[in-house]
Write an enzyme that holds these catalytic residues in place. Structure first.
Site, PDB file in Angstrom:
ATOM      1  CD  GLU A 114      -3.011   1.029   2.860  1.00  0.00           C
ATOM      2  OE1 GLU A 114      -3.714   1.524   2.388  1.00  0.00           O
ATOM      3  OE2 GLU A 114      -2.636   0.434   3.864  1.00  0.00           O
ATOM      4  N   GLY A 247       1.699   0.563  11.925  1.00  0.00           N
ATOM      5  CA  GLY A 247       1.198  -0.448  12.995  1.00  0.00           C
ATOM      6  C   GLY A 247       1.278  -2.043  11.982  1.00  0.00           C
ATOM      7  CB  ALA A 248      -0.702  -3.371  11.569  1.00  0.00           C
ATOM      8  CG  MET A 249      -0.761  -4.173   4.721  1.00  0.00           C
ATOM      9  SD  MET A 249      -1.885  -2.362   4.391  1.00  0.00           S
ATOM     10  CE  MET A 249      -2.738  -2.509   3.042  1.00  0.00           C
ATOM     11  CD  GLU A 250      -5.877  -2.004   4.637  1.00  0.00           C
ATOM     12  OE1 GLU A 250      -5.846  -1.431   4.335  1.00  0.00           O
ATOM     13  OE2 GLU A 250      -4.650  -1.579   5.874  1.00  0.00           O
ATOM     14  CG  ASN A 251      -1.371  -7.112   3.096  1.00  0.00           C
ATOM     15  OD1 ASN A 251      -1.207  -6.798   2.503  1.00  0.00           O
ATOM     16  ND2 ASN A 251      -0.677  -7.765   4.126  1.00  0.00           N
ATOM     17  CG  HIS A 281      -7.278   0.136  11.817  1.00  0.00           C
ATOM     18  ND1 HIS A 281      -7.635   1.415  12.735  1.00  0.00           N
ATOM     19  CD2 HIS A 281      -7.145   0.306  10.931  1.00  0.00           C
ATOM     20  CE1 HIS A 281      -7.574   2.054  10.886  1.00  0.00           C
ATOM     21  NE2 HIS A 281      -7.064   0.821  10.852  1.00  0.00           N
ATOM     22  CD  GLU A 282      -4.367  -2.399  10.467  1.00  0.00           C
ATOM     23  OE1 GLU A 282      -4.884  -3.485   8.806  1.00  0.00           O
ATOM     24  OE2 GLU A 282      -4.203  -1.617  10.130  1.00  0.00           O
ATOM     25  CD  GLU A 304      -6.371   3.295   6.952  1.00  0.00           C
ATOM     26  OE1 GLU A 304      -6.920   2.455   7.752  1.00  0.00           O
ATOM     27  OE2 GLU A 304      -5.672   2.233   6.001  1.00  0.00           O
TER      28      GLU A 304
END
Length: 796
Positions: A114, A247-251, A281-282, A304
């Site tokens: 992203e 923080g993280a990624m929503e793959n 969140h993810e 987001e």
């Protein structure tokens, strides 16, 4: 190499291309580079376009004919594009990142795509509105584990999966390496979901899997109950990755997290809560972002803001963090208020003409202000109506792309309200409104001070000091519309404190009357309700930032009441704000007294896990130096020990050799050593960062060490402005932004530094660099002004 896809080009390409399928074959058996082969089948109209790829070298064919470059001259019909590429592994957390753990020399890879970095691994049409299906295969060393979006099958050393639903290019994930993992299953009436947790071998003993699985299951139960559609993908893996940028990624089905969320030292309570917030969140992104994806990055906020709001309300209603909205008010809103007062502020529904702009819009407006406004919208239309609109939106656009207007239409249908005026007020404008009370013996009026007069749904609370406790005695919920709104129900009612955003329903700077502000400064610790207390902390802090209140007042307030604050996340934020105030906002002539106050207030105060970390960031006095020396000897908390040691080294109380003497071979210790050296060897640290050869996480720790104290930093002000343009051109998008923000000379609070920024801004520089410099300049200008305000308080 920089990449910067323009929206106009993306729209033109989307009008040509459809029915895309990617067969991606990646070979990660090489130690320096990997091989990528992509076969893209698609349908097109007649026209000319291009494919996206960033590689060391490549060769490509279209329908069997060799291509000279990335240009595609297309006849109408079906096509096959085949691209073979060789690519160097990333060290910046972009594309396919490779990390070797110094603890055991084991190797780990992960992707981060992203907003438009899939092109750094496979040839593609790298934009969110050209969704595709995928066949993914990864050839890896024998000892590797490979995690993909869907459950992977293994034949020999090749792992593969099929993704037979439409997914945007940036949501594909490849994680490979010597990861260790644990598994579990979530099951309810909606779906059975296989769960996995992955981490480095050197961290797996610290992985609190039981808590993580419980929180993951609670999240699925909550979202299944409220979103109306079951989890839309197959399994659900969460992979904790080294040297992670965010923080993280929503793959989809393979969420990647920074592995600093695997706590090797006792974390502060806020970090544990924050990790749970990130998990939720993810997970919310699986619906809002992955199932329904924005058309283009100007609707990034739809992803987001919604995920940020979802996580907060889920935390609150699940119940483990019932005061999540208190944390939100103290942390997220402080971020939003700060961002919204910068010269670079933008509407929530922001214009993003290109990827470079989109990347910089991953900010406090898109996340925190947007979520605040969604909370306001929920209050405006009602909780049940809001969720009903969300469910309708998911049904309307599942596995497709959508715009803000699509969501608004669904919410209007569910609520029966015309939201066009509301959306223009809140989503298409910039800046934060200030609401404050105007009170006479026979009237109570809420005044809105704002360039844009917005409609606010607010709670108004009156509080009185009763038997030593400040308690809410009267409350109303009303719509504020226009510059002045009379509240007849509260006219003439006795009280000690009035809060015009009680319950924090709206997004505003909440002002207090002068008398009430003085009352809060004297009695803040007596406020019983944690959210009301947090709103008062926030109001005082924003008064300092705006130059209405001397910064020393906030320092004194935290020194007096910080230790009795019972919300850990609020407490941690207050200590950070007080430290900023004493370093940046107070008159330099009072700084030593302010530091002494905070040293005394933080030293030896419980909870030590919060206060010891904050203490190490101060300029230590003699007693603090002794305390930190004892802490280095006695604490079991590795992170705190290294912070204390760095403080001693930076202040000259210990030699740098003390850091090298610590017996610790972990990856974390290697970073802590870099930070310790950078705190005293500043020219070396500067050169290492500017050289651009360090990994993303190494650069972050070097910059932290460089700026650990302000001593010796002024000589770098001129160097920053001399090298800024070169760095912007040389570094990748992510590293350029992080480096130029981290090195901005906020330490140099004087007019000459502002003048140097003006000189750079007068040049024809890229818009992304212009934004970073203008934001840094604004922060220094604010600090300079606030020092003047604070100095005036001494003579008043």
């Amino acid at each position: 190499m920089k990449t910067n896809l323009k929206r106009t080009d993306a729209r033109e390409r989307a009008s040509l291309i459809s029915n895309v399928h990617y067969a991606i074959e990646v070979d990660v058996t090489g130690s320096e580079t990997f091989a990528s082969r992509t076969t893209v089948t698609f349908t097109s109209k007649k026209g000319r376009t291009f494919f996206d790829l960033v590689a060391d070298s490549f060769d490509a064919t279209l329908d069997g004919e060799a291509l000279a470059d990335r240009t595609l001259d297309l006849a109408e019909g079906e096509h096959e594009l085949v691209v073979n590429a060789t690519v160097t592994y990333s060290r910046t957390g972009e594309g396919l990142h490779r990390f070797v753990d110094p603890a055991d020399n084991k190797e780990y890879l992960y992707t981060q795509f992203e907003p438009a970095m899939a092109m750094k691994v496979y040839a593609c049409f790298d934009q969110p509105d050209i969704k595709a299906t995928y066949s993914v295969s990864v050839t890896a060393p024998e000892n590797y584990v490979v995690v993909l979006n869907e459950k992977a099958t293994r034949e020999g050393t090749t792992w593969s999966c099929e993704i037979d639903y439409p997914l945007s290019t940036y949501l594909i994930a490849i994680c490979a390496g010597e990861y260790e993992h644990v598994t579990d299953v979530y099951e309810d009436d909606e779906k059975r979901i296989e769960l996995g947790l992955y981490a480095r071998a050197s961290l797996i003993e610290h992985l609190d899997a039981e808590r993580l699985f419980r929180q993951t299951k609670e999240g699925f139960a909550y979202y299944h109950s409220n979103f109306g559609l079951p989890y839309p993908f197959g399994k659900y893996d969460q992979i904790f990755c080294p040297e992670y940028n965010m923080g993280a990624m929503e793959n989809a089905g393979a969420v990647t997290f920074r592995d600093e969320y695997v706590f090797t030292s006792e974390p502060t309570p806020h970090r544990i809560e924050r990790r749970n917030d990130t998990i939720l969140h993810e997970m919310a992104h699986m619906w809002f972002g992955d199932l329904v994806t924005m058309q283009w990055w100007d609707d990034l906020w739809l992803n987001e803001s919604f995920a940020t709001w979802s996580a907060a309300i889920a935390q609150t209603e699940i119940g483990e963090y019932a005061n999540a909205w208190v944390t939100f008010a103290a942390v997220e809103k402080a971020w939003a208020y700060s961002q919204d007062q910068l010269p670079s502020t933008h509407p929530i529904a922001a214009d993003a003409p290109d990827i470079e702009t989109a990347e910089q819009n991953f900010d406090g407006i898109t996340y925190a202000k947007g979520a605040s406004v969604l909370k306001q919208l929920q209050a405006y239309v009602g909780r049940d109506e809001f969720f009903a609109g969300v469910r309708e939106h998911f049904r309307n656009h599942a596995f497709a792309n959508a715009t803000f207007d699509d969501l608004l239409s669904a919410l209007e249908t569910s609520s029966g309200r015309d939201l066009s005026s509301w959306s223009e007020q809140w989503l298409r404008t910039t800046g934060v409104s200030r609401l404050y009370p105007e009170i006479t013996p026979d009237s109570f009026t809420v005044v809105q001070d704002s360039a844009v007069l917005r409609t606010h749904r607010v709670g108004i609370g009156l509080y009185s000091l009763i038997d030593g406790t400040l308690t809410r005695t009267h409350s109303v919920e009303v719509d504020i519309d226009g510059e002045r709104t009379d509240i007849p129900e509260l006219a003439g009612v006795d009280h000690d404190l009035a809060l015009v955003n009680d319950q924090d329903l709206t997004y505003c700077l909440m002002g207090l009357t002068p008398e009430h502000q003085r009352f809060v400064l004297d009695n803040l610790g007596a406020i019983e309700d944690p959210l009301a207390r947090t709103l008062c902390w926030s109001s005082i802090w924003e008064s300092v930032r705006s130059g209405e209140l001397p910064a020393r007042e906030f320092v004194r307030l935290v020194a007096r009441f910080g230790s009795v604050e019972d919300q850990p996340s609020v407490q941690e934020r207050l200590l950070s704000q007080a430290t900023l105030a004493v370093k940046q906002y107070v008159d330099p002539a009072w700084q030593a007294e302010g530091m002494a106050l905070l040293n005394e207030a933080f030293r030896g105060t419980a909870p030590a896990v919060i206060f010891d970390r904050a203490l190490a960031r101060l300029t230590p006095d003699e007693k603090t130096t002794a305390y930190l020396r004892q802490l280095v000897k006695d604490t079991d908390n590795k992170e705190v020990r290294w912070l204390a040691l760095t403080s001693l080294i930076a202040s000259g109380a210990e030699e740098l050799a003390a850091a090298d003497a610590v017996e610790d071979t972990s990856a974390e210790a290697a970073l802590y050593r870099l930070r310790a050296r950078a705190s005293v060897d500043k020219q070396w640290a500067w050169d290492e960062v500017v050289g651009g050869e360090r990994s993303n996480l190494e650069a972050r720790h070097l910059m932290d060490g460089l700026t650990f104290t302000d001593a010796g930093l002024r000589e770098f002000t001129g160097q920053y402005f001399a090298v800024a343009e070169e760095l912007w051109d040389k570094l990748t998008n992510e590293m350029a932004q992080r480096t130029l923000e981290g090195l901005y000379p906020t330490w140099d609070v004087q007019q000459s530094a502002l003048d140097q920024a003006d000189a750079l801004l007068a040049r024809n520089i890229p818009s992304g660099l212009r934004r970073i410099v203008s934001e840094g300049q604004d922060r220094v200008s604010r600090a300079l002004r606030n020092r003047g305000v604070d100095a005036a308080a001494e003579t008043a």
